[in-house]
Design an enzyme around this catalytic site. Structure first.
Site, PDB file in Angstrom:
ATOM      1  N   CYS A  48      77.801  54.847  46.865  1.00 13.81           N
ATOM      2  CA  CYS A  48      76.965  54.480  48.071  1.00 13.81           C
ATOM      3  C   CYS A  48      76.575  55.984  48.745  1.00 13.81           C
ATOM      4  CB  CYS A  48      77.850  53.683  49.212  1.00 13.81           C
ATOM      5  SG  CYS A  48      78.257  52.282  48.715  1.00 13.81           S
TER       6      CYS A  48
HETATM    7  N1  SAJ Z   1      85.015  61.695  51.760  1.00 22.00           N
HETATM    8  C1  SAJ Z   1      85.478  62.861  52.115  1.00 22.00           C
HETATM    9  N2  SAJ Z   1      85.950  63.322  53.564  1.00 22.00           N
HETATM   10  C2  SAJ Z   1      85.729  62.075  54.473  1.00 22.00           C
HETATM   11  C3  SAJ Z   1      85.444  60.774  53.789  1.00 22.00           C
HETATM   12  C4  SAJ Z   1      85.124  60.821  52.708  1.00 22.00           C
HETATM   13  O1  SAJ Z   1      85.277  63.623  51.331  1.00 22.00           O
HETATM   14  O2  SAJ Z   1      86.178  62.405  55.658  1.00 22.00           O
HETATM   15  C5  SAJ Z   1      84.711  61.436  50.179  1.00 22.00           C
HETATM   16  C6  SAJ Z   1      85.521  60.438  49.661  1.00 22.00           C
HETATM   17  O3  SAJ Z   1      86.665  60.824  49.221  1.00 22.00           O
HETATM   18  C7  SAJ Z   1      84.669  59.883  48.523  1.00 22.00           C
HETATM   19  C8  SAJ Z   1      83.165  59.799  49.360  1.00 22.00           C
HETATM   20  O4  SAJ Z   1      83.496  61.057  50.263  1.00 22.00           O
HETATM   21  O5  SAJ Z   1      84.750  60.636  47.401  1.00 22.00           O
HETATM   22  C9  SAJ Z   1      82.799  58.535  49.901  1.00 22.00           C
HETATM   23  O6  SAJ Z   1      83.788  58.250  50.549  1.00 22.00           O
HETATM   24  P1  SAJ Z   1      83.674  56.855  51.653  1.00 22.00           P
HETATM   25  O7  SAJ Z   1      84.881  56.918  52.532  1.00 22.00           O
HETATM   26  O8  SAJ Z   1      82.435  56.794  52.483  1.00 22.00           O
HETATM   27  O9  SAJ Z   1      83.755  55.565  50.819  1.00 22.00           O
HETATM   28  P2  SAJ Z   1      82.685  54.931  50.067  1.00 22.00           P
HETATM   29  O10 SAJ Z   1      81.729  55.653  49.334  1.00 22.00           O
HETATM   30  O11 SAJ Z   1      83.511  53.804  49.491  1.00 22.00           O
HETATM   31  O12 SAJ Z   1      81.863  54.192  51.194  1.00 22.00           O
HETATM   32  C10 SAJ Z   1      81.741  52.901  51.512  1.00 22.00           C
HETATM   33  C11 SAJ Z   1      80.668  52.436  52.546  1.00 22.00           C
HETATM   34  N3  SAJ Z   1      80.523  51.085  52.530  1.00 22.00           N
HETATM   35  C12 SAJ Z   1      79.280  50.805  52.507  1.00 22.00           C
HETATM   36  O13 SAJ Z   1      78.271  51.317  51.909  1.00 22.00           O
HETATM   37  C13 SAJ Z   1      79.023  49.300  52.662  1.00 22.00           C
HETATM   38  C14 SAJ Z   1      80.623  53.496  53.691  1.00 22.00           C
HETATM   39  O14 SAJ Z   1      79.516  52.805  54.705  1.00 22.00           O
HETATM   40  C15 SAJ Z   1      82.144  52.949  54.441  1.00 22.00           C
HETATM   41  O15 SAJ Z   1      81.890  53.693  55.789  1.00 22.00           O
HETATM   42  C16 SAJ Z   1      83.225  53.399  53.630  1.00 22.00           C
HETATM   43  O16 SAJ Z   1      83.062  52.719  52.444  1.00 22.00           O
HETATM   44  C17 SAJ Z   1      84.421  53.325  54.258  1.00 22.00           C
HETATM   45  O17 SAJ Z   1      84.451  53.576  55.590  1.00 22.00           O
HETATM   46  O18 SAJ Z   1      85.315  52.947  53.514  1.00 22.00           O
END
Ligand code: SAJ
Length: 468
Positions: A314
């Protein structure tokens, strides 16, 4: 009685037949949520293996337990000729006769029992009151939006369009897709039927976070935008049976933009956290100390952390759908492009840290044994899509390092031209590695043991400082 009214009544009575196109981590949970709401549901997917697994009551999606799926699975009987069906399904089949003469429409009987069936045959749509589209929206090789899966689904739905039918697009996409792509396809086959009168079209973005237990398909608020007010009304009636909180907005474009903004918000803030790390590097400061101190502010701050880069299906992709659309309107979405640039650069930043640390130990990267802990894109998942850990492995191998990996959730992988099997004796591998790179901070790791065994660690997640 208008089609709007009769559809709303069918949804309210739960005697609607609802289809879900695309049975992945979004579509299968949605299909089950519709079945739990009492609808007869038919999942449609081009992958026969998914269909066969569902019909066996076997789930391949982490968020859908097989035991739950099995309670809803129905046997679908053999498809019967339309003439046999016409009486049974009212005007739906009659409308099918409006299809082009060369079409041979075979209307499969809807599920005889149970509330969830599955098929690869789109003609089941003839008997469906609603269809939700949950297909992938990746980037193509040039980094532009690839809406070909939506177009393929739209083409099939248009083929079986009939009066009294709701179509809802869920796939994340740029503002305008529902109206410019999907509605155009439907109207090309509409035989004079009008959107908002005979058929209804809306956009409702998926908000599925795989593996999450607290926020599910049913209890996560759902944004919905209809092409017309009656489209919104019909879509709300359909989804209201399965989703606890609906958030109506003024148009499909507003709903499409809402979803992209949500995920752009994350990408930009993660990019800012990564830039904080780069700045602290120059200043000789500890970025995590700064972040943890800033996070004590009880208002007006939201903590994001630096990391190995931006992975997942995403966050790295959705914002680029928005920046692409804006470029077609001669506007540069600078925050999106800058965040993407910084996030994409992080694997190189960390590989340079490995090189500097080995150099300080008098070792060249070339020939060094490096162990990467965690290849999934974020902790406690097995998903590798866009994982920055794979970029780190690739860059280290390019420099001549001998790289092994371990990940409790990924025994082996073939991805993007890479093929690896994890090492199994973690303690020995930790002790014998010239450098250990922590790329994914899975909770399953014994972090004190990792710290005790490893002789040199590059911790992209700052997990040892907090858990060892
Ligand atoms: N990441 C960082 N630093 C952060 C947060 C994330 O480096 O502070 C990295 C993660 O390791 C990953 C990437 O960014 O590689 C994305 O992380 P993410 O927490 O956004 O997880 P996703 O990609 O699974 O995002 C999903 C999304 N859900 C939908 O689109 C329905 C996002 O909107 C959600 O907010 C997120 O999950 C969540 O909160 O878990």
């Amino acid at each position: 009685m208008s089609h709007r009214t009769s559809l709303i009544e069918r949804f309210n009575r739960r005697d609607a037949h609802v289809a879900v196109v695309g049975l992945g981590y979004v579509g299968l949970p949605l299909a089950v949520a519709f079945a739990e709401a009492g609808y007869r549901v038919t999942g449609i997917d081009v992958d026969a293996r998914k269909v066969e697994a569902i019909l066996r009551g076997e789930s391949y999606v982490e968020d859908v337990p097989s035991a739950l799926l099995a309670t809803f699975v129905a046997e679908t009987s053999d498809a019967k000729a339309p003439s046999v069906q016409a009486a049974a399904q009212g005007d739906a089949i009659g409308a099918a006769s409006a299809l082009q003469p060369q079409e041979t429409v075979v209307a499969p009987t809807p599920p005889r029992r149970g509330s969830l069936a599955a098929t690869t045959d789109f003609s089941v749509l003839i008997t469906c009151d609603a269809v939700s589209i949950c297909v992938p929206t990746p980037l193509n090789k040039t980094g532009d939006p690839d809406v070909s899966y939506i177009a393929s689904a739209g083409e099939q739905i248009a083929r079986y369009l009939h009066p009294g039918m709701l179509i809802v697009l869920e796939s994340t996409t740029y503002p305008g897709t529902t109206r410019e792509l999907l509605l155009t396809q439907l109207e090309a086959n509409a035989n004079g039927w009008r959107v908002g009168e005979e058929f209804f079209l809306a956009f409702s973005p998926e908000r599925v976070d795989p593996g999450r237990k607290d926020w599910t398909t049913r209890n996560t608020p759902k944004v919905i935008g209809g092409i017309t007010p009656s489209c919104l009304e019909v879509a709300t009636a359909c989804y209201g049976a399965a989703i606890e909180t609906l958030v109506p907005v003024s148009s499909p474009e507003a709903a499409e933009m809402t979803k992209l903004f949500e995920n752009t918000f994350r990408s930009v803030n993660i990019g800012l956290a990564n830039e904080l790390l780069l700045m602290c590097d120059k200043l000789g400061l500890d970025a995590w100390e700064i972040l943890n101190a800033a996070a004590t502010k009880p208002f007006g701050f939201m903590k994001f952390t630096p990391g190995p880069g931006l992975g997942g299906h995403c966050i790295p992709i959705d914002p680029l759908y928005l920046s692409w659309k804006m470029r077609t309107l001669a506007y540069t979405a600078r925050f999106i492009e800058l965040a993407s640039e910084i996030n994409t650069e992080m694997p190189r930043y960390w590989v340079q840290k490995v090189q500097d640390a080995l150099n300080d130990a008098g070792k060249p990267v070339k020939g060094s044994r490096i162990l990467v802990l965690g290849v999934a894109y974020k902790k406690n998942v097995s998903d590798l899509r866009e994982s920055p850990a794979l970029d780190i492995i690739h860059l280290l191998e390019e420099k001549g390092a001998k790289v092994d990996y371990h990940d409790p959730h990924v025994p082996s992988f073939q991805y993007d031209g890479m093929e690896m099997v994890r090492i199994e004796d973690l303690e020995t591998a930790l002790a014998s590695a010239d450098c250990v790179v922590i790329a994914t901070d899975h909770d399953a790791y014994d972090w004190p043991m990792v710290k005790a065994r490893a002789q040199l660690v590059i911790d992209t997640r700052h997990v040892l400082a907090e858990k060892a």
